[in-house]
Design an enzyme around this catalytic site. Sequence first.
Site, PDB file in Angstrom:
ATOM      1  N   SER A 132      46.480  37.399  48.708  1.00 43.02           N
ATOM      2  CA  SER A 132      46.931  38.712  49.184  1.00 43.02           C
ATOM      3  C   SER A 132      45.784  39.701  49.159  1.00 43.02           C
ATOM      4  CB  SER A 132      48.056  39.222  48.282  1.00 43.02           C
ATOM      5  OG  SER A 132      48.324  40.580  48.515  1.00 43.02           O
ATOM      6  N   TYR A 157      51.645  41.499  40.480  1.00 46.32           N
ATOM      7  CA  TYR A 157      51.660  40.675  41.696  1.00 46.32           C
ATOM      8  C   TYR A 157      50.237  40.292  42.087  1.00 46.32           C
ATOM      9  CZ  TYR A 157      51.991  39.551  46.669  1.00 46.32           C
ATOM     10  OH  TYR A 157      51.878  38.931  47.888  1.00 46.32           O
TER      11      TYR A 157
END
Length: 341
Positions: A132, A157
């Site tokens: 990501s 995350y």
Amino acid sequence: MNFQFNRVLITGAAGFIGFHLSMRLLKNGCHVTGIDNLNSYYDVKLKEARLEKLTSFENFSFYKMDISDKKSLEAIFNNTKYDVVVNLAAQAGVRYSIKNPHAYVDSNIVGFVNLLEACRHNDVKHLVFASSSSVYGANTKMPFSVHNNVDHPVSLYAATKKANELMAHAYSHLYGMACTGLRFFTVYGPWGRPDMALFLFTKAILEEKPIKIFNHGRMQRDFTYIDDITEGVVRIMARLPEPDATWNGDNPDPGTSYARYKIYNIGNNNPVELMEFIGVIEKVLGKKAKKEFLDLQPGDVPATYADIDDLIKDVGFKPETTIETGIKQFILWYNDYYLGG
């Protein structure tokens, strides 16, 4: 090195990117096995609707399960040999990771090591996994490059995605596995996630409710259209990473390795101001948004901007879909799916 693949396992197949990638490969004649736990992080009916489209293909098979379930995952690999595994299963969302950290450890850490082990023991030729843009965290040097250090995440995350990159490198080093990590930048388009900005803004504007604009609109995102993401992933799936002969431990390059390991950014290479993005939505909808300006949220970053030089050099691809085109396609889908056209 490029190679031909036919049998592909995609985790998170009922998710946004997983659905589009599966559709692309199925139409190309690949045999695709999908895994998804269909969790309730967002509307399960949307996931089921994506899945319904996939199951109409004879060359698609599906298992409802969680990759953190080691035995069930092993059973799937025992049934079929896969050329490529694409891991898109993850607990998504930056803000949700602050409220529910354990969900991220179960899916993004435990699930990923189960997948690494399964690939290792079943002669999978290439593991491609979603990282990501959030791994860039507190970095401010723009554009974000895979060759820069990313050791300052600002959300759990992001930390789990960086952990995936490190775990994959370890397996590449220990077992010679070919592993490629993909840092996606703000993906949007038809069938998109309801927790993403484009979906939230479109829904609120149509319902004449205020939209929440964080950091008082001073945000930039490298919005990347889903078809560009899919094209990049398919090209990378066919390219096995080779050891980098120039890699040097005295000056280690985070983006490459002496092992069969590589990291790529897939982004539009064109950051857009959030207020400009909203303006295009308003124009396509023919309605003005009611705006509520708020502070920057914990875990968010003010700007993202992808350096995609390696992607262009290695697979000859550069995302080029404009936000005008992409937003229009999303709103056409939204009207058709939610408002009956």
